[in-house]
Design a protein around this motif. Sequence first.
Motif, mmCIF file in Angstrom:
data_model
loop_
_atom_site.group_PDB
_atom_site.id
_atom_site.type_symbol
_atom_site.label_atom_id
_atom_site.label_comp_id
_atom_site.label_asym_id
_atom_site.label_seq_id
_atom_site.Cartn_x
_atom_site.Cartn_y
_atom_site.Cartn_z
ATOM 1 N N VAL A 1 0.838 -1.204 0.000
ATOM 2 C CA VAL A 1 0.000 0.000 0.000
ATOM 3 C C VAL A 1 0.872 1.253 0.000
ATOM 4 C CG1 VAL A 1 -1.632 1.339 1.369
ATOM 5 C CG2 VAL A 1 -1.978 -1.113 1.074
ATOM 6 N N ALA A 2 1.925 1.255 0.837
ATOM 7 C CA ALA A 2 2.752 2.452 0.973
ATOM 8 C C ALA A 2 3.626 2.702 -0.252
ATOM 9 C CB ALA A 2 3.629 2.336 2.220
ATOM 10 N N LEU A 3 4.164 1.640 -0.853
ATOM 11 C CA LEU A 3 5.137 1.815 -1.925
ATOM 12 C C LEU A 3 4.562 1.589 -3.319
ATOM 13 C CD1 LEU A 3 8.268 0.083 -0.336
ATOM 14 C CD2 LEU A 3 7.590 2.488 -0.259
ATOM 15 N N ARG A 4 3.370 1.019 -3.415
ATOM 16 C CA ARG A 4 2.793 0.721 -4.722
ATOM 17 C C ARG A 4 1.448 1.410 -4.940
ATOM 18 N NH1 ARG A 4 6.448 -1.236 -8.384
ATOM 19 N NH2 ARG A 4 7.769 -2.845 -7.432
ATOM 20 N N LEU A 5 0.491 1.049 -4.104
ATOM 21 C CA LEU A 5 -0.876 1.528 -4.349
ATOM 22 C C LEU A 5 -1.014 3.027 -4.106
ATOM 23 C CD1 LEU A 5 -2.974 -1.414 -2.851
ATOM 24 C CD2 LEU A 5 -2.210 -1.041 -5.203
ATOM 25 N N TYR A 6 -0.407 3.535 -3.038
ATOM 26 C CA TYR A 6 -0.513 4.971 -2.755
ATOM 27 C C TYR A 6 0.148 5.810 -3.850
ATOM 28 C CZ TYR A 6 -0.181 9.444 -0.312
ATOM 29 O OH TYR A 6 -0.271 10.770 0.023
ATOM 30 N N PRO A 7 1.394 5.483 -4.273
ATOM 31 C CA PRO A 7 1.960 6.241 -5.409
ATOM 32 C C PRO A 7 1.136 6.100 -6.682
ATOM 33 C CG PRO A 7 3.687 5.052 -4.244
ATOM 34 C CD PRO A 7 2.388 4.561 -3.694
ATOM 35 N N LEU A 8 0.545 4.911 -6.902
ATOM 36 C CA LEU A 8 -0.304 4.730 -8.083
ATOM 37 C C LEU A 8 -1.506 5.662 -8.027
ATOM 38 C CD1 LEU A 8 -1.103 3.170 -10.661
ATOM 39 C CD2 LEU A 8 -2.214 1.492 -9.175
ATOM 40 N N ALA A 9 -2.139 5.757 -6.846
ATOM 41 C CA ALA A 9 -3.284 6.651 -6.698
ATOM 42 C C ALA A 9 -2.873 8.108 -6.909
ATOM 43 C CB ALA A 9 -3.910 6.467 -5.311
ATOM 44 N N ALA B 1 2.701 12.602 -18.784
ATOM 45 C CA ALA B 1 3.399 11.340 -18.543
ATOM 46 C C ALA B 1 2.626 10.475 -17.547
ATOM 47 C CB ALA B 1 4.811 11.608 -18.017
ATOM 48 N N SER B 2 2.004 11.097 -16.551
ATOM 49 C CA SER B 2 1.192 10.341 -15.591
ATOM 50 C C SER B 2 -0.028 9.731 -16.271
ATOM 51 C CB SER B 2 0.745 11.256 -14.444
ATOM 52 O OG SER B 2 1.854 11.728 -13.713
ATOM 53 N N ALA B 3 -0.633 10.469 -17.191
ATOM 54 C CA ALA B 3 -1.775 9.928 -17.934
ATOM 55 C C ALA B 3 -1.342 8.726 -18.774
ATOM 56 C CB ALA B 3 -2.387 11.009 -18.820
ATOM 57 N N ALA B 4 -0.183 8.833 -19.434
ATOM 58 C CA ALA B 4 0.321 7.708 -20.222
ATOM 59 C C ALA B 4 0.642 6.512 -19.321
ATOM 60 C CB ALA B 4 1.555 8.134 -21.009
ATOM 61 N N SER B 5 1.164 6.781 -18.130
ATOM 62 C CA SER B 5 1.459 5.691 -17.188
ATOM 63 C C SER B 5 0.188 4.997 -16.747
ATOM 64 C CB SER B 5 2.199 6.251 -15.966
ATOM 65 O OG SER B 5 3.408 6.851 -16.331
ATOM 66 N N THR B 6 -0.871 5.774 -16.527
ATOM 67 C CA THR B 6 -2.150 5.186 -16.126
ATOM 68 C C THR B 6 -2.711 4.305 -17.241
ATOM 69 O OG1 THR B 6 -2.608 7.117 -14.737
ATOM 70 C CG2 THR B 6 -4.468 5.711 -15.302
ATOM 71 N N VAL B 7 -2.613 4.771 -18.473
ATOM 72 C CA VAL B 7 -3.075 3.967 -19.612
ATOM 73 C C VAL B 7 -2.276 2.672 -19.702
ATOM 74 C CG1 VAL B 7 -3.269 3.887 -22.127
ATOM 75 C CG2 VAL B 7 -3.920 5.961 -20.890
ATOM 76 N N LEU B 8 -0.960 2.759 -19.522
ATOM 77 C CA LEU B 8 -0.118 1.562 -19.573
ATOM 78 C C LEU B 8 -0.501 0.576 -18.477
ATOM 79 C CD1 LEU B 8 2.290 -0.028 -20.662
ATOM 80 C CD2 LEU B 8 3.779 1.359 -19.199
ATOM 81 N N PHE B 9 -0.769 1.080 -17.275
ATOM 82 C CA PHE B 9 -1.181 0.207 -16.170
ATOM 83 C C PHE B 9 -2.491 -0.498 -16.500
ATOM 84 C CE2 PHE B 9 -3.916 -0.188 -12.405
ATOM 85 C CZ PHE B 9 -3.202 -1.145 -11.705
ATOM 86 N N LEU B 10 -3.452 0.226 -17.040
ATOM 87 C CA LEU B 10 -4.738 -0.385 -17.381
ATOM 88 C C LEU B 10 -4.575 -1.441 -18.473
ATOM 89 C CD1 LEU B 10 -7.062 2.769 -17.325
ATOM 90 C CD2 LEU B 10 -6.904 0.942 -15.617
ATOM 91 N N ILE B 11 -3.719 -1.159 -19.452
ATOM 92 C CA ILE B 11 -3.470 -2.141 -20.520
ATOM 93 C C ILE B 11 -2.879 -3.415 -19.926
ATOM 94 C CG2 ILE B 11 -2.040 -2.649 -22.537
ATOM 95 C CD1 ILE B 11 -2.322 0.292 -23.326
ATOM 96 N N MET B 12 -1.889 -3.273 -19.063
ATOM 97 C CA MET B 12 -1.257 -4.438 -18.449
ATOM 98 C C MET B 12 -2.256 -5.218 -17.614
ATOM 99 S SD MET B 12 2.339 -2.650 -17.342
ATOM 100 C CE MET B 12 2.724 -3.959 -16.203
ATOM 101 N N LEU B 13 -3.120 -4.515 -16.875
ATOM 102 C CA LEU B 13 -4.107 -5.176 -16.028
ATOM 103 C C LEU B 13 -5.103 -5.964 -16.874
ATOM 104 C CD1 LEU B 13 -5.261 -5.563 -13.166
ATOM 105 C CD2 LEU B 13 -6.633 -3.504 -13.540
ATOM 106 N N VAL B 14 -5.636 -5.340 -17.920
ATOM 107 C CA VAL B 14 -6.641 -5.996 -18.757
ATOM 108 C C VAL B 14 -6.037 -7.186 -19.506
ATOM 109 C CG1 VAL B 14 -8.141 -5.705 -20.765
ATOM 110 C CG2 VAL B 14 -8.073 -3.940 -18.992
#
Length: 308
Positions: free
Chosen positions: A42-50, A279-292
């Motif tokens: 949560v501290a090192l992954r999910l919180y920075p992701l949010a 760059a944050s928007a592109a990172s979010t898109v990349l995360f969603l692609i990897m998840l799906v």
Amino acid sequence: MSGRAAAGGTKERSRHGAARRRGRSERFAPYVLIAPAVLIIVALRLYPLALGVNFSFTGDGDANGTAVGFANYLELLDDPLFQTALGNVGLLVLLLPVAVAIPGLLATFIFLKVPGHRFFRSVYFFPAVLSPVIVGAIFNLMLAFDGPLNEFLGVIGLGPVDWLGDPGVAKFAVVGVQIWATFGMALVVFLAGFATLDASLLDAARVDGASLRQSIWHVIIPSLSQTIQFVFVTTMIGMLTSMFGLLYVMTSGGPEGSTYLPEYYIWIQQGQMNRPALASAASTVLFLIMLVVGLLQISVLRRAGRED
């Protein structure tokens, strides 16, 4: 008598109470054990992701920190370089079975103890210990227009190929180098999976007259379904998030932006264009692609395993 009965009832109640307390402790013990790992995630992954997702809805430059809604995402959709990067993600997904099948087949041959299997095990893993910068520099020399590969093609009567200068060829060249450089780790995972394989199943298949192809398809693949799922997901994550060094050294996104990937696009926007929100928007898109894609792969592999 009544006193002894009362004492016996008290002891029985205390035993039941102790048993209930032990039951509650046993139920909570797993949560206590995993709590440190959950807190770290949560501290090192999910919180920075949010934070990154939230930052992607703000502006850059003069609009720094100002909410702009989906403006960054709309700009990404209109950017030809990002469209090319997404197209290359599709190419990686299509080539992913090849990237998994190669170490899988090599691990199968090693498990079956083909002649020289100990030597091949170390040779196949060796590229995994090389830095992407070193790998890129080596293949820049090999794939140069006047390099040894084109010289060999000339000797056998084939024309030279502009491996890194032709937009239609460069993307496949870079992906091929990435597969070669990284399949050593997948090979190790497959060999670990083979350690759990019931050898009697292969012996029974041989007795029944099954060919090597039939043994692989009907015995090895179903038995290693969990390992294959793991390798699929980790290989996909590696191809989408660990090719920056190779891209930077071999093509720097060229020629004509044909080898762009979201990871490289993110670095360009953040490090050179000073546009962290985009760059944050592109990172979010990349995360969603990897998840799906990861969830779809696991679903397909599980369905195939049930059918087998």
